[in-house]
Design a protein around this motif. Structure first.
Motif, PDB file in Angstrom:
ATOM      1  N   SER A  64       0.971  -1.124   0.139  1.00  0.00           N
ATOM      2  CA  SER A  64       0.024   0.064   0.116  1.00  0.00           C
ATOM      3  C   SER A  64       0.747   1.273  -0.100  1.00  0.00           C
ATOM      4  CB  SER A  64      -0.865   0.062   1.265  1.00  0.00           C
ATOM      5  OG  SER A  64      -0.422   0.031   2.319  1.00  0.00           O
ATOM      6  N   LEU A  65       0.266   2.292  -0.651  1.00  0.00           N
ATOM      7  CA  LEU A  65       1.160   3.473  -0.657  1.00  0.00           C
ATOM      8  C   LEU A  65       0.333   4.802  -0.513  1.00  0.00           C
ATOM      9  CD1 LEU A  65       1.173   5.268  -3.710  1.00  0.00           C
ATOM     10  CD2 LEU A  65       2.020   2.748  -4.170  1.00  0.00           C
ATOM     11  N   ARG A  66       1.015   5.724  -0.020  1.00  0.00           N
ATOM     12  CA  ARG A  66       0.542   7.086  -0.028  1.00  0.00           C
ATOM     13  C   ARG A  66       1.606   8.230  -0.287  1.00  0.00           C
ATOM     14  NH1 ARG A  66      -0.831  10.393   5.266  1.00  0.00           N
ATOM     15  NH2 ARG A  66      -2.078  12.074   3.987  1.00  0.00           N
ATOM     16  N   VAL A  67       1.086   8.864  -1.424  1.00  0.00           N
ATOM     17  CA  VAL A  67       2.345   9.850  -1.944  1.00  0.00           C
ATOM     18  C   VAL A  67       1.732  11.214  -1.761  1.00  0.00           C
ATOM     19  CG1 VAL A  67       3.873  10.503  -3.652  1.00  0.00           C
ATOM     20  CG2 VAL A  67       3.499   8.211  -3.167  1.00  0.00           C
ATOM     21  N   ARG A  68       2.412  12.241  -1.355  1.00  0.00           N
ATOM     22  CA  ARG A  68       1.902  13.625  -1.157  1.00  0.00           C
ATOM     23  C   ARG A  68       2.672  14.542  -1.978  1.00  0.00           C
ATOM     24  NH1 ARG A  68       1.559  10.755   2.854  1.00  0.00           N
ATOM     25  NH2 ARG A  68       3.482  11.530   3.596  1.00  0.00           N
ATOM     26  N   VAL A  69       2.184  15.522  -2.522  1.00  0.00           N
ATOM     27  CA  VAL A  69       3.067  16.545  -3.435  1.00  0.00           C
ATOM     28  C   VAL A  69       2.372  17.901  -2.887  1.00  0.00           C
ATOM     29  CG1 VAL A  69       3.677  17.043  -5.952  1.00  0.00           C
ATOM     30  CG2 VAL A  69       3.374  14.866  -5.750  1.00  0.00           C
ATOM     31  N   ALA A  70       3.406  18.849  -2.875  1.00  0.00           N
ATOM     32  CA  ALA A  70       3.012  20.251  -2.352  1.00  0.00           C
ATOM     33  C   ALA A  70       2.921  20.667  -3.820  1.00  0.00           C
ATOM     34  CB  ALA A  70       4.181  20.888  -1.731  1.00  0.00           C
ATOM     35  N   THR A  71       1.605  21.129  -3.989  1.00  0.00           N
ATOM     36  CA  THR A  71       1.107  22.094  -5.153  1.00  0.00           C
ATOM     37  C   THR A  71       1.963  23.457  -5.165  1.00  0.00           C
ATOM     38  OG1 THR A  71      -0.667  23.306  -3.912  1.00  0.00           O
ATOM     39  CG2 THR A  71      -1.030  21.072  -5.357  1.00  0.00           C
ATOM     40  N   ALA A  72       2.175  23.960  -3.919  1.00  0.00           N
ATOM     41  CA  ALA A  72       3.049  25.379  -4.353  1.00  0.00           C
ATOM     42  C   ALA A  72       4.567  25.234  -4.811  1.00  0.00           C
ATOM     43  CB  ALA A  72       2.890  26.080  -2.897  1.00  0.00           C
ATOM     44  N   SER A  73       4.741  23.771  -4.754  1.00  0.00           N
ATOM     45  CA  SER A  73       6.158  23.484  -5.463  1.00  0.00           C
ATOM     46  C   SER A  73       6.451  23.425  -7.005  1.00  0.00           C
ATOM     47  CB  SER A  73       6.961  22.407  -4.756  1.00  0.00           C
ATOM     48  OG  SER A  73       6.108  21.199  -5.084  1.00  0.00           O
ATOM     49  N   PHE A  90      -6.149  26.906 -11.665  1.00  0.00           N
ATOM     50  CA  PHE A  90      -5.461  25.592 -12.055  1.00  0.00           C
ATOM     51  C   PHE A  90      -5.475  24.881 -10.530  1.00  0.00           C
ATOM     52  CE2 PHE A  90      -4.001  27.533 -15.864  1.00  0.00           C
ATOM     53  CZ  PHE A  90      -4.291  26.572 -16.725  1.00  0.00           C
ATOM     54  N   LEU A  91      -4.305  24.968  -9.750  1.00  0.00           N
ATOM     55  CA  LEU A  91      -4.217  23.936  -8.619  1.00  0.00           C
ATOM     56  C   LEU A  91      -4.713  24.758  -7.249  1.00  0.00           C
ATOM     57  CD1 LEU A  91      -0.791  22.549  -9.218  1.00  0.00           C
ATOM     58  CD2 LEU A  91      -2.812  21.521  -9.482  1.00  0.00           C
ATOM     59  N   ASP A  92      -5.135  26.048  -7.270  1.00  0.00           N
ATOM     60  CA  ASP A  92      -5.532  26.445  -6.203  1.00  0.00           C
ATOM     61  C   ASP A  92      -4.818  26.226  -5.088  1.00  0.00           C
ATOM     62  OD1 ASP A  92      -6.982  28.311  -4.462  1.00  0.00           O
ATOM     63  OD2 ASP A  92      -9.037  27.523  -4.918  1.00  0.00           O
ATOM     64  N   SER A  93      -3.524  26.558  -4.836  1.00  0.00           N
ATOM     65  CA  SER A  93      -2.306  26.020  -3.796  1.00  0.00           C
ATOM     66  C   SER A  93      -2.853  26.618  -2.739  1.00  0.00           C
ATOM     67  CB  SER A  93      -0.869  26.423  -4.150  1.00  0.00           C
ATOM     68  OG  SER A  93      -0.525  25.777  -5.484  1.00  0.00           O
ATOM     69  N   GLU A  98      -2.020  20.422  -1.086  1.00  0.00           N
ATOM     70  CA  GLU A  98      -1.409  19.067  -1.699  1.00  0.00           C
ATOM     71  C   GLU A  98      -2.086  18.268  -2.671  1.00  0.00           C
ATOM     72  OE1 GLU A  98       0.965  17.400   2.121  1.00  0.00           O
ATOM     73  OE2 GLU A  98      -1.063  16.776   1.946  1.00  0.00           O
ATOM     74  N   LEU A  99      -1.433  17.568  -3.531  1.00  0.00           N
ATOM     75  CA  LEU A  99      -1.979  16.378  -4.226  1.00  0.00           C
ATOM     76  C   LEU A  99      -1.608  15.138  -3.793  1.00  0.00           C
ATOM     77  CD1 LEU A  99      -0.453  17.362  -7.851  1.00  0.00           C
ATOM     78  CD2 LEU A  99      -2.519  17.962  -7.029  1.00  0.00           C
ATOM     79  N   GLU A 100      -2.656  14.278  -3.677  1.00  0.00           N
ATOM     80  CA  GLU A 100      -2.439  12.959  -3.022  1.00  0.00           C
ATOM     81  C   GLU A 100      -2.720  11.705  -3.903  1.00  0.00           C
ATOM     82  OE1 GLU A 100      -2.962  11.859   1.473  1.00  0.00           O
ATOM     83  OE2 GLU A 100      -4.744  11.481   0.277  1.00  0.00           O
ATOM     84  N   LEU A 115      -0.749  -0.091 -11.779  1.00  0.00           N
ATOM     85  CA  LEU A 115      -0.952   0.099 -10.417  1.00  0.00           C
ATOM     86  C   LEU A 115      -2.315   1.158 -10.275  1.00  0.00           C
ATOM     87  CD1 LEU A 115      -0.636   0.201  -7.202  1.00  0.00           C
ATOM     88  CD2 LEU A 115       0.978   2.288  -7.673  1.00  0.00           C
ATOM     89  N   PRO A 116      -3.351   0.591  -9.986  1.00  0.00           N
ATOM     90  CA  PRO A 116      -4.759   1.239  -9.657  1.00  0.00           C
ATOM     91  C   PRO A 116      -4.674   2.173  -8.540  1.00  0.00           C
ATOM     92  CG  PRO A 116      -5.485  -1.007  -9.551  1.00  0.00           C
ATOM     93  CD  PRO A 116      -3.833  -0.793  -9.833  1.00  0.00           C
ATOM     94  N   GLY A 117      -5.063   3.339  -8.504  1.00  0.00           N
ATOM     95  CA  GLY A 117      -5.150   4.043  -7.388  1.00  0.00           C
ATOM     96  C   GLY A 117      -6.119   5.324  -7.301  1.00  0.00           C
ATOM     97  N   LEU A 118      -6.190   6.019  -6.440  1.00  0.00           N
ATOM     98  CA  LEU A 118      -7.063   7.157  -6.259  1.00  0.00           C
ATOM     99  C   LEU A 118      -6.276   8.523  -6.059  1.00  0.00           C
ATOM    100  CD1 LEU A 118      -9.912   7.515  -5.906  1.00  0.00           C
ATOM    101  CD2 LEU A 118      -9.695   7.705  -3.498  1.00  0.00           C
ATOM    102  N   LEU A 119      -6.401   9.307  -7.267  1.00  0.00           N
ATOM    103  CA  LEU A 119      -5.669  10.579  -7.292  1.00  0.00           C
ATOM    104  C   LEU A 119      -6.344  11.925  -6.817  1.00  0.00           C
ATOM    105  CD1 LEU A 119      -2.954  12.365  -7.942  1.00  0.00           C
ATOM    106  CD2 LEU A 119      -3.990  12.252 -10.312  1.00  0.00           C
ATOM    107  N   SER A 120      -6.190  12.489  -5.760  1.00  0.00           N
ATOM    108  CA  SER A 120      -6.843  13.701  -5.476  1.00  0.00           C
ATOM    109  C   SER A 120      -6.244  15.034  -5.588  1.00  0.00           C
ATOM    110  CB  SER A 120      -6.979  13.572  -3.751  1.00  0.00           C
ATOM    111  OG  SER A 120      -7.817  12.626  -3.490  1.00  0.00           O
TER     112      SER A 120
END
Length: 189
Positions: A64-73, A90-93, A98-100, A115-120
């Motif tokens: 299982s995995l969880r990855v977070r990305v800072a939208t302001a970066s 666009f991203l409304d940082s 975060e994107l996840e 790899l199926p997953g859920l992107l937020s």
């Protein structure tokens, strides 16, 4: 496990995943989340996110995995474009820092797999599939590292990214299709 010519270890099939069991963290200094879109119907523009983190938990039969990305970066090489990508268009940082991406997987192996997953993005969660290639596993300076490459294509409108600028002669300023490339290096905790 088998060592291959480039010094990496072929992780083999699910039966051998027990050797990878444990918690892994994303090594952000050696990982990349990049994207590209068609700009004004004539050329591709690329960008990347410079701040990300994540965890992967592996058992003998699943991960299982969880990855977070800072939208302001976000960084596209053009400060005004970066401001626009961070904006509410666009991203409304400011509202969504975060994107996840979260996923669970069974039956993965060395080589290519899905790899199926859920992107937020912007508070909107949608299923996505990543086309993944396992890079292998190495021991280096007392740490075990694993590498993965992944790709997917998104329709930005599905996540509420609805900037609809049009060219005077027709065509979109920014394509709806977004190609995403991920290069991930993980370190076993």
């Amino acid at each position: 496990m088998t060592t291959v010519d480039n010094g990496t270890v072929d992780t083999g099939t699910v039966a051998e995943l027990a050797e990878l069991a444990g918690t892994w963290t994303v090594d952000a200094a050696h990982s990349l989340v990049a994207f590209s879109v068609v700009h004004m119907t004539i050329a591709r523009v690329t960008g990347r996110f410079d701040v990300l983190d994540g965890e992967v938990d592996v058992t003998a039969s699943a991960a299982s995995l969880r990855v977070r990305v800072a939208t302001a970066s976000v960084s596209s090489g053009h400060p005004k474009r970066d401001e626009l990508i961070r904006s509410a268009d666009f991203l409304d940082s400011a509202r969504f820092p975060e994107l996840e991406f979260t996923a669970s997987a069974t039956g993965f192996s060395a080589g290519d797999w899905t790899l199926p997953g859920l992107l937020s993005i912007r508070g909107v969660a949608r299923p996505v599939e990543l086309a993944v290639r396992t890079g292998g596993v190495v021991e280096h300076r007392g740490a075990t590292r694993a590498g993965f490459s992944a790709r997917t294509t998104l329709d930005r409108r599905e996540f509420g990214l609805r900037f609809d600028g049009l060219l005077a002669g027709g065509g979109a300023v920014v394509s709806n299709r977004v190609d995403v490339v991920i290069e991930a290096e993980l370190v076993r905790a």
